[in-house]
Design an enzyme around this catalytic site. Sequence first.
Site, PDB file in Angstrom:
ATOM      1  N   LYS A  37       0.885  -1.186   0.000  1.00  0.00           N
ATOM      2  CA  LYS A  37       0.000   0.000   0.000  1.00  0.00           C
ATOM      3  C   LYS A  37       0.909   1.218   0.000  1.00  0.00           C
ATOM      4  CE  LYS A  37      -2.495   3.563   0.944  1.00  0.00           C
ATOM      5  NZ  LYS A  37      -2.757   4.051   2.267  1.00  0.00           N
ATOM      6  N   GLY A  40       0.945   8.277   1.878  1.00  0.00           N
ATOM      7  CA  GLY A  40       1.650   9.111   2.856  1.00  0.00           C
ATOM      8  C   GLY A  40       2.815   9.880   2.245  1.00  0.00           C
ATOM      9  N   GLY A  73      -5.428  10.438  -0.875  1.00  0.00           N
ATOM     10  CA  GLY A  73      -6.343  11.322  -0.128  1.00  0.00           C
ATOM     11  C   GLY A  73      -5.957  12.794  -0.236  1.00  0.00           C
ATOM     12  N   ASP A 191      -6.237   1.203   2.082  1.00  0.00           N
ATOM     13  CA  ASP A 191      -5.684   0.163   2.974  1.00  0.00           C
ATOM     14  C   ASP A 191      -6.563  -1.083   2.913  1.00  0.00           C
ATOM     15  OD1 ASP A 191      -3.652   1.845   4.004  1.00  0.00           O
ATOM     16  OD2 ASP A 191      -5.075   2.734   5.401  1.00  0.00           O
ATOM     17  N   LYS A 250      -5.727   0.614   9.002  1.00  0.00           N
ATOM     18  CA  LYS A 250      -4.483  -0.108   8.677  1.00  0.00           C
ATOM     19  C   LYS A 250      -4.368  -1.376   9.507  1.00  0.00           C
ATOM     20  CE  LYS A 250      -1.840   3.939   7.485  1.00  0.00           C
ATOM     21  NZ  LYS A 250      -2.299   3.937   6.089  1.00  0.00           N
TER      22      LYS A 250
END
Length: 299
Positions: A37, A40, A73, A191, A250
């Site tokens: 994944k 971030g 996001g 996730d 997560k």
Amino acid sequence: MVSPDPTINQTDALRVSVLSEALPYIQRFSGRRVVVKYGGAAMVQEELRDAVYRDLVLLSSVGVQPVIVHGGGPEINEWLARLNIAPEFRGGLRVTTPETMDVVEMVLVGRVNKHIVNGLHKVGGRAVGLCGSDGSLVTARTYGEGCNGLVGEVAAVDPSVLGPLLDAGYIPVISSVAADREGQAHNINADTVAGELAAALQAEKLILLTDTAGILRNRSDPGSLIRQLTLAGARELIATGVVEGGMTPKTQCCIRALAQGVAAAHIVDGRVPHALLLEVFTDAGIGTMVVGSPQLLES
Ligand SMILES: Nc1ncnc2c1ncn2[C@@H]1O[C@H](COP(=O)(O)OP(=O)(O)O)[C@@H](O)[C@H]1O
Ligand SMILES: CC(=O)N[C@@H](CCC(=O)OP(=O)(O)O)C(=O)O
């Protein structure tokens, strides 16, 4: 080891020696599927981004079969702001009106997905971008009672479209948008998609890149990193509120993947350069490792 031949450059000797030390890991993971994944800081910062692409292409070059599920996001928020739509979250999930869904689909399936595919190509990889709808990889259903709008959960996974791509050496890059049985697109947490895909592929590892060192016992103390956890331990951290906010989906997706046969799930710090290689090619690994059975915990 110092080379007896003075004509051999020390840097070259070190590089070759490090490569040779990686042999057992390459042998262990070659031909195995690893679901990553990607999200971030590792996705936002350019120099980290390129390091992740290089790591993925390196893994693929030595026969590991990485499958990427990406987030995005922050980029969705950015495009919503341009359209004067205020982002709204409930329980960590984006409230997704039909108008927001259009933006989510355009940003994730279009822009973000293709940036990753192009980034992998730039460093010599071969990648194919897909969303959950392609090849009916993921079938969605509306999450909960539908009070978050077009937020989806995973109703079914059919990974058959991925087999030929992986066998041909392509890196699949998957965005977390999928249609329900009526053809309506839904927005699913990335996730969650990564965890369900890892389970369906019976992946060797699920690796979630994020912006913390892993799961912390005390969120304000970076030294309180939990290195290893069992399924029961992970459930307890959620129940006791040690894990909250964005770490909850997560941890939950690690639990679901492990309960369905994935050997190990890792929550690792994407701010660390080459976090993926540190996870796959070292015994110690990095971040938090969650395993299905206590026997798998390393002493
Ligand atoms: N026990 C915990 N350990 C570490 N982070 C935690 C914990 N509980 C909650 N969090 C929060 O979860 C966040 C990670 O989730 P999120 O922001 O959704 O990550 P990403 O953007 O990588 O998907 C951390 O930045 C932290 O604020
Ligand atoms: C339902 C829901 O919240 N979907 C997410 C999908 C993208 C995602 O998960 O991105 P990150 O991994 O970067 O958070 C969203 O709309 O933001």
